[in-house]
Design an enzyme around this catalytic site. Structure first.
Site, PDB file in Angstrom:
ATOM      1  N   ALA A 187     -79.383   4.158   9.077  1.00 18.43           N
ATOM      2  CA  ALA A 187     -79.915   3.304  10.145  1.00 18.43           C
ATOM      3  C   ALA A 187     -80.904   3.576  10.218  1.00 18.43           C
ATOM      4  O   ALA A 187     -81.692   3.926  10.706  1.00 18.43           O
ATOM      5  CB  ALA A 187     -78.436   3.626  10.999  1.00 18.43           C
ATOM      6  N   LYS A 227     -88.152  -4.093 -13.816  1.00 15.01           N
ATOM      7  CA  LYS A 227     -87.873  -5.860 -13.557  1.00 15.01           C
ATOM      8  C   LYS A 227     -88.214  -6.842 -14.190  1.00 15.01           C
ATOM      9  O   LYS A 227     -87.305  -7.364 -13.614  1.00 15.01           O
ATOM     10  CB  LYS A 227     -89.572  -5.581 -13.001  1.00 15.01           C
ATOM     11  CG  LYS A 227     -90.268  -4.269 -11.120  1.00 15.01           C
ATOM     12  CD  LYS A 227     -88.809  -5.441 -10.245  1.00 15.01           C
ATOM     13  CE  LYS A 227     -89.158  -4.579  -9.202  1.00 15.01           C
ATOM     14  NZ  LYS A 227     -88.188  -5.147  -7.704  1.00 15.01           N
ATOM     15  N   ARG A 270     -80.435   1.734   3.341  1.00 14.00           N
ATOM     16  CA  ARG A 270     -79.686   3.044   2.784  1.00 14.00           C
ATOM     17  C   ARG A 270     -79.340   3.521   4.591  1.00 14.00           C
ATOM     18  O   ARG A 270     -78.420   4.231   4.749  1.00 14.00           O
ATOM     19  CB  ARG A 270     -80.285   3.556   2.271  1.00 14.00           C
ATOM     20  CG  ARG A 270     -80.165   3.543   1.175  1.00 14.00           C
ATOM     21  CD  ARG A 270     -80.499   3.984   0.119  1.00 14.00           C
ATOM     22  NE  ARG A 270     -82.281   4.220  -0.294  1.00 14.00           N
ATOM     23  CZ  ARG A 270     -83.008   5.612  -0.609  1.00 14.00           C
ATOM     24  NH1 ARG A 270     -83.108   6.087  -1.510  1.00 14.00           N
ATOM     25  NH2 ARG A 270     -84.326   5.174   0.007  1.00 14.00           N
ATOM     26  N   ASP A 280     -75.673   1.397   1.005  1.00 14.61           N
ATOM     27  CA  ASP A 280     -76.347   1.718  -0.468  1.00 14.61           C
ATOM     28  C   ASP A 280     -76.405   1.193  -2.032  1.00 14.61           C
ATOM     29  O   ASP A 280     -75.176   1.076  -2.313  1.00 14.61           O
ATOM     30  CB  ASP A 280     -75.823   3.358  -0.774  1.00 14.61           C
ATOM     31  CG  ASP A 280     -76.879   3.993  -1.976  1.00 14.61           C
ATOM     32  OD1 ASP A 280     -77.485   3.182  -3.098  1.00 14.61           O
ATOM     33  OD2 ASP A 280     -77.445   5.755  -1.636  1.00 14.61           O
ATOM     34  N   TYR A 290     -91.175   1.055 -15.055  1.00 11.17           N
ATOM     35  CA  TYR A 290     -90.923   0.341 -14.114  1.00 11.17           C
ATOM     36  C   TYR A 290     -91.842  -1.264 -13.587  1.00 11.17           C
ATOM     37  O   TYR A 290     -89.647  -1.899 -13.657  1.00 11.17           O
ATOM     38  CB  TYR A 290     -92.612   0.724 -12.670  1.00 11.17           C
ATOM     39  CG  TYR A 290     -91.911  -0.074 -11.461  1.00 11.17           C
ATOM     40  CD1 TYR A 290     -90.772  -0.142 -10.214  1.00 11.17           C
ATOM     41  CD2 TYR A 290     -93.694  -1.261 -11.376  1.00 11.17           C
ATOM     42  CE1 TYR A 290     -91.383  -1.826  -8.715  1.00 11.17           C
ATOM     43  CE2 TYR A 290     -93.226  -2.350 -10.178  1.00 11.17           C
ATOM     44  CZ  TYR A 290     -92.101  -1.964  -9.487  1.00 11.17           C
ATOM     45  OH  TYR A 290     -92.038  -2.582  -8.541  1.00 11.17           O
TER      46      TYR A 290
END
Length: 315
Positions: free
Chosen positions: A35, A143, A33, A48, A139
């Site tokens: 540098a 997944k 996202r 992004d 979470y």
């Protein structure tokens, strides 16, 4: 050698994977996202995953994608709907990236999932690839849904998929609960794990990176789910002893009976913490050994001792 796009390349696992791929002679395109500092042999792409429309361009000229980026466990949750927040990043963004990769002609998509898809505890028998999915947290559910979306996509496109489910990943820079354990052991504080007889499977960051690199190219990995683990399960007390050995600190383990700790955690609403410290979660990673010829670079005890020594050196 392959050109590999790594998402989350600047993260805890991603940075180790980039090192591993470069050492093996692969070209790396690192997607993040923000540098990062320039690095020889690494092409940086700032994208992004959730908002960007540039995913197709990022995947052009790539042989394989390893998708590590995602929304992980959040200690201080602020989202109004945590499950929807997890789905937006871990499911929807994953599918968009996979669709872009397929459209760009990427040959293989390696998705790093979580052992939480199978559950948060084992009772006698270790999880393997045939174990049913039983996610107990938002979470882990996100997944699992991402895995299913990727498998469904694989039925419509030519791109191959590989799914890897690791348990806790350990190293001296590890985040979360393992980082807290490192601090406690380094301070030589008395810890109530002397009577812990649990068995937990871990995977060192080095071992996981090596397995992911194997999944990029091995013909037998296509269309497979693999569980990852070092292979030698340890108790929480074992973890403390090995870390303390590497740190050259005393391991102060108090022989506290487990039952009162379990009761106290239940009363305080900290059952999950109790499960992580005193419960068992065993993983059978034999499939990766049999099918891919993969062997861990280090055992869990070797990794823990190394990590303890590195932690002291870094401090």
């Amino acid at each position: 050698m392959a050109t590999v796009l790594v998402t989350g390349a600047a993260g805890f696992i991603g940075s180790a994977l980039v090192d591993c791929l470069l050492a093996q002679g692969h070209a790396v395109r690192a997607l993040a996202r923000n540098a990062q500092a320039p690095r020889a042999g690494v092409e940086q792409v700032v994208v992004d995953l959730v908002e960007s429309q540039a995913l197709l361009a990022a995947c052009q000229g790539v042989d394989a994608v390893v998708h590590l980026a995602g929304r992980a466990h959040v200690l201080q949750e602020t989202a109004g709907s945590p499950l929807e927040a997890f789905r937006r990043v871990n499911v929807e963004a994953t599918l968009r990236l996979a669709e872009a990769a397929a459209q760009a002609g990427v040959a293989r998509f390696v998705f790093v999932s979580s052992i939480g898809v199978n559950g948060d505890a084992t009772f006698g028998a270790a999880f393997d690839e045939q174990s049913p999915a039983q996610p107990h947290a938002d979470y882990a559910l996100s997944k699992l849904e991402a895995e299913q979306a990727l498998i469904d996509l694989g039925q419509r496109v030519a791109m191959q998929w590989v799914i890897v489910r690791p348990p806790m990943v350990i190293d001296s820079q590890a985040p979360g609960n393992f980082a807290r354990l490192l601090k406690l052991v380094d301070r030589a504080l008395p810890l109530p794990f002397g009577l812990a007889r649990n068995r937990r499977s871990l995977v060192s960051r080095r071992n996981l990176a090596d397995l992911l690199a194997r999944c990029i190219e091995h013909p037998a990995a296509a269309g497979q789910v693999f569980l990852a683990a070092d292979g030698d399960d340890v108790s929480t007390a074992d973890m403390v002893r090995a870390l303390a050995k590497g740190m050259q600190r005393p391991a102060r383990l108090l022989p506290v009976p487990v039952s009162p700790v379990r009761l106290a955690c239940s009363v305080l609403g900290r059952r999950r913490l109790y499960n992580q410290l005193f419960g068992s979660l065993q993983v059978d990673a034999g499939k990766a050994r049999r099918l891919l010829g993969w062997e861990p670079l280090e055992s869990t005890n070797e990794a823990l001792t190394r990590i303890g020594a590195q932690y002291r050196q870094q401090r």
